[in-house]
Write an enzyme that holds these catalytic residues in place. Structure first.
Site, mmCIF file in Angstrom:
data_model
loop_
_atom_site.group_PDB
_atom_site.id
_atom_site.type_symbol
_atom_site.label_atom_id
_atom_site.label_comp_id
_atom_site.label_asym_id
_atom_site.label_seq_id
_atom_site.Cartn_x
_atom_site.Cartn_y
_atom_site.Cartn_z
ATOM 1 N N ASP A 338 0.852 -1.182 0.000
ATOM 2 C CA ASP A 338 0.000 0.000 0.000
ATOM 3 C C ASP A 338 0.891 1.236 0.000
ATOM 4 O OD1 ASP A 338 -2.460 1.514 0.399
ATOM 5 O OD2 ASP A 338 -1.717 1.857 2.423
ATOM 6 N N ASP A 589 -2.124 -0.833 5.964
ATOM 7 C CA ASP A 589 -2.471 -0.349 7.300
ATOM 8 C C ASP A 589 -3.943 -0.010 7.449
ATOM 9 O OD1 ASP A 589 -2.540 1.822 5.643
ATOM 10 O OD2 ASP A 589 -1.417 3.165 6.971
ATOM 11 N N ASP A 593 -7.146 -2.355 3.030
ATOM 12 C CA ASP A 593 -6.099 -3.350 2.763
ATOM 13 C C ASP A 593 -6.437 -4.726 3.328
ATOM 14 O OD1 ASP A 593 -4.420 -1.346 1.632
ATOM 15 O OD2 ASP A 593 -3.881 -0.718 3.654
#
Length: 904
Positions: A338, A589, A593
């Site tokens: 990410d 995080d 995700d």
């Protein structure tokens, strides 16, 4: 001040269908000043449940029982049952103890990791301010129900999906907007503005403003419910478990085939013997042989090795939630990361500005600071003030932080969405002159100064690179004529360690792919700064389902990153890559995700992650950034080498053990006493537990369980060891008359051959572990002192046993030392053979691949079809190429002919 009730009718039914979409407008009515009554809260808690995403945890007892499932576990359980049938209680309790030891180690280590994560979750438990019965109360977020009136202020994490009411915390109407950071939900790095009547979502963060809001959805009904559904639907068998099952299946098949053949032969051979022909008399020795051959220590050694690795990672602030993830990380080929908050800092900072003639970068900082609202928490205002305070000399080391030395702000107009800029009137205290400064949208500021071609070009370039631009202008002192100072550019910058981490991953053979909800141009700019390639696919490419699964997988594999993605897209990316047979890691995080973290072979939740990400991940990082991932990968590759070393040693030992005794039992009805067989099994497996602390040679590329290679090499080494065993057997029989007497002959015969063969069978395969711990020559990496001492120490015990006659007849010390030395020397010879197999494995594997058996039939057929198709394609290409050449010749001839006619 009176307020109208929110236009929401009363609850229509107390218990709506569970699968019905519960909409606030159809079900609730709440006074925005007083909130719900406690009776209403209790009723709605019964109807809607708590405001939490329930993490489905496996029953502790069932989870413990899960460690008793699998081919090797079933084989050990069978051995335990067999020991009880033949009344060999010593072996029964030893095997049972090993079976439970393996389960306990795995269960305790994973439970410890879960406890650490639960403790972390408790420290982050959230509370919220809520109006109930006319009073503002602070309650746990889990106690919220639809219809609750909550107060949202700067810094608050939104506790549930809610609709803004346009009323501030004091109950007064407000036209102010809320600035909301939705990066944990969407992956977008820039905050968004929310107005009255708009929805704010659970897990987002309030960056500016305050308002009351009415809760619309709670728990699994919130926006993140889709992510939770994707997480719950992902329950794949782990990669490591598949490998262990394949190894276990081979050992089971090999053991059962040889043992069944021995039993059949024994029944036929002793069918007329009233004593030896009894079922238990035939089964007893043979089944004890089978028990000794079963790798009862394999699961335990694997579990201990991973547990030791997990402990070492915990000291580096890496919590391992799923023990097998320690090993699986070593095989990762792709790491999907990410962007926002993981590769970047998730905060806007100043970048290289465009400065107009007559001004400097310091002027950009100073004038943008003078036009900024003091105390505002808008990301742009924060970025402006922080950059100016950090880099402009005039703003450093000030005594009064709300004042600018040498300048006085006499009037300030805050940002207005209709004009899109802030404006301030400034008095220069050094000369008493007054001027104005403005800061805002570049196109507006450029228009304010009457146009500026160079600035327009610079702004276009910034936009193409995904940079957020900000125009700064001022008036000439004493006039109303505006002049452009320049354009400031801003970006959510990469973390200081991100580029180095990515470069390190690439050196280790791991491809890093960026995955973000941000725009494609922003993703490309961040990728450029991180040293990554710029092939970034956007949402339209991700949603394209026109191609086959293979084509989609290939497209995703070749991409360097993905932009404008949703949770479903991230899940799809990981799934497509896994279909290529690639082991995929995913870092993140946010709530967005979580599905991909769960789907990935190794899900890694980074520092500051949400509960949803933490619950879905296999590994949780407690330190900021990705640098600790490198530590985890290095540790996992060391663990992989140890586990492969033990697996090669143990399979080789089993093959050697069974092949030798298969022949001597059939040919001479001879075997070692049960106590010596079990002693070899227990003592050697217990000793190899120290492989968990051995020095390991870390591979520069992702490791891979080549099970075919492992089994082939094990069988080859096992056959060579079997030949060595027969050499000992016949040499001591023919030279020293140590004859192989069956157990049925009683104790009045010479049984010194048992001592010789016990020492040889105990030491020769055991010393081989010094070779199997490396793919190269055994002297290339020195084993740890503890490992060396324990391995040699156990065989010294076996040596002393046969010299002094403990549990077995004594033999001369000279003979015992010769057997011991040959065992050690054989390790060196077999090491050379092992290195050659690894070196030429590609040739060996290709030879086996062309043998039309099993799955090779389909592969050979597929290769043949592919070759025919490629030949057809190249034939067409050559025809087209030839046609093109002919066409060019004809065109050239035509031109020459035309030129000739024109000339004449």
């Amino acid at each position: 001040m009176a307020h109208e009730y929110t236009n929401l009718p009363e609850l229509k039914e107390k218990h709506p269908p569970l699968n019905a979409e519960i909409e606030l407008d159809d079900m609730l009515r709440t006074d925005p000043l007083s909130g719900l009554s406690m009776e209403q809260v209790a009723e709605r808690l019964r109807t809607f449940g708590k405001n939490e995403l329930v993490e489905v945890k496996q029953n502790r007892f069932l989870k413990f029982l899960g460690y008793f499932v699998g081919p090797i576990a079933f084989l050990i359980q069978l051995a335990c049952i067999i020991s009880a049938v033949v009344k060999d209680w010593f072996n029964f309790f030893i095997i049972l103890a090993l079976l439970f030891l393996n389960a306990i180690i795995g269960y305790v280590e994973e439970a410890r990791a879960e406890s650490a994560v639960d403790a972390l979750r408790q420290t982050l438990a959230l509370k919220t301010r809520c109006w109930r019965e006319g009073h503002l109360q602070e309650i746990e977020t889990s106690g919220l129900v639809p219809g609750d009136i909550i107060v949202l202020r700067l810094g608050d994490i939104v506790p549930a999906d809610a609709r803004l009411l346009g009323i501030d915390a004091a109950g007064v109407d407000t036209d102010g907007d809320l600035l909301v950071d939705q990066s944990a939900l969407t992956g977008e790095s820039l905050s968004v503005r929310k107005r009255k009547g708009e929805e704010v979502f659970s897990s987002t963060v309030i960056k500016q403003g305050q308002q009351r809001a009415v809760v619309t959805k709670t728990g699994s009904k919130t926006y993140i419910g889709r992510a939770a559904h994707l997480i719950a639907s992902t329950q794949d068998e782990g990669h490591f478990q598949k490998i262990i099952n394949r190894i276990g299946n081979f050992l089971i098949l090999f053991t059962l085939v040889l043992v069944v053949l021995i039993i059949i032969f024994q029944f036929i051979n002793f069918r007329d013997d009233p004593v030896r022909g009894q079922v238990l008399n035939i089964l007893g020795p043979v089944l004890i042989l089978a028990v000794a051959a079963i790798p009862v220590g394999l699961p335990t050694v694997m579990a201990v090795t991973m547990a030791v690795g997990a402990r070492s990672l915990a000291a580096k602030q890496v919590i391992v939630k799923r023990l097998a993830a320690v090993e699986e990380m070593s095989s990762l080929s792709v790491l999907c990361s990410d962007k926002t908050g993981t590769l970047t800092l998730n905060e806007l900072t100043f970048d290289e500005p465009f400065v107009c003639e007559g001004y400097s970068p310091d002027d950009i900082l100073l004038y943008s600071y003078l036009a900024s609202e003091f105390g505002a928490n808008d990301p742009i205002e924060l970025a402006v003030r922080q950059a100016a305070e950090l880099h402009h000399p005039l703003l450093q080391n000030r005594r009064e932080l709300n004042k600018v030395p040498e300048f006085e702000i006499t009037h300030f107009v805050p940002f207005n969405p209709s004009v899109k800029y802030t404006q301030a009137t400034i008095k220069d205290l050094s000369n008493g002159t007054t001027f104005q400064v403005a800061k805002g949208a570049p196109q507006v500021i450029i228009k304010l100064v009457g146009g500026h071609d160079a600035a327009v070009k610079a702004y276009t370039t910034m936009a193409q690179r995904g940079l957020r631009a900000l125009g700064i202008a001022r008036t000439i002192a004493g006039t109303n004529r505006w002049t452009l100072v320049g354009l400031a550019s801003m970006l959510d910058p990469p973390r200081p360690d991100s580029a180095q981490t990515i470069a390190h991953c690439q050196k280790m053979g791991i491809t890093v792919k960026m995955v973000t909800g941000d725009q494609q141009i922003i993703a490309k700019e961040v990728a450029r700064r991180l040293g990554m390639e710029s092939v970034i696919l956007d949402a339209s490419a991700l949603a394209d389902d026109t191609g086959s699964e293979e084509e989609t997988s290939e497209r995703f594999f070749r991409a360097d990153g993905f932009a404008e993605v949703t949770p479903e897209h991230k899940f799809k990316i990981v799934d497509a890559l896994q279909r290529r047979g690639i082991l995929v890691g995913m870092t993140g995080d946010g709530v967005n995700d979580a599905p991909a973290l769960k789907k990935a072979n190794v899900g890694i939740a980074v520092h500051g992650c949400t509960d949803a990400a933490r619950s879905a991940a296999d590994i949780v990082l407690l330190a900021p950034g990705l640098s600790t991932i490198i530590e985890g990968i290095l540790a996992s590759r060391a663990i992989f080498q140890r586990m492969r070393s033990y697996a090669l040693y143990r399979i080789t030992s089993t093959v050697h053990f069974l092949m030798f005794f298969f022949v001597v039992v059939l040919a001479y009805d001879w075997t070692l006493p049960a106590k010596l067989l079990i002693l070899i099994c227990i003592l050697n497996d217990a000793a190899t537990l120290v492989i968990a602390v051995d020095n390991a040679q870390i591979s520069p590329r992702p490791d891979k369980w080549r099970v075919g290679q492992l089994i082939f090499l094990s069988c080859l080494l096992g056959v060579l060891l079997t030949g060595l065993s027969f050499g000992h057997f016949y040499y001591f029989w023919n030279t020293f008359n140590y004859a192989p007497h069956p157990e049925a002959e009683g104790n009045g015969v010479d049984r010194r051959l048992e001592s010789v063969m016990y020492l040889h069978i105990s030491s020769a395969p055991h010393f081989l572990i010094f070779s199997t711990r490396l793919t190269g020559y055994f002297w290339e990496s020195v084993p740890s002192f503890t490992f060396t001492a324990v391995i040699i120490g156990t065989q010294v015990i076996a040596l002393l046993m046969v010299i002094f006659g403990w549990l077995t007849p004594a033999i001369p010390a000279g003979q015992a030392l010769v057997v011991f030395a040959i065992s050690f020397a054989s390790c060196v010879v077999l090491d050379v053979i092992k290195v050659q197999v690894f070196k030429h494995w590609t040739v060996i594997a290709n030879a086996f691949n062309w043998v039309p058996i099993g799955r090779n039939r389909k592969q050979i057929k597929s290769r043949a079809q592919k070759e025919v198709q490629e030949q057809r394609v190249w034939k067409n290409v050559r025809q087209i190429h030839g046609l093109g050449l002919k066409t060019k010749v004809l065109i050239a001839l035509g031109k020459n002919s035309s030129a000739h006619h024109e000339k004449y």
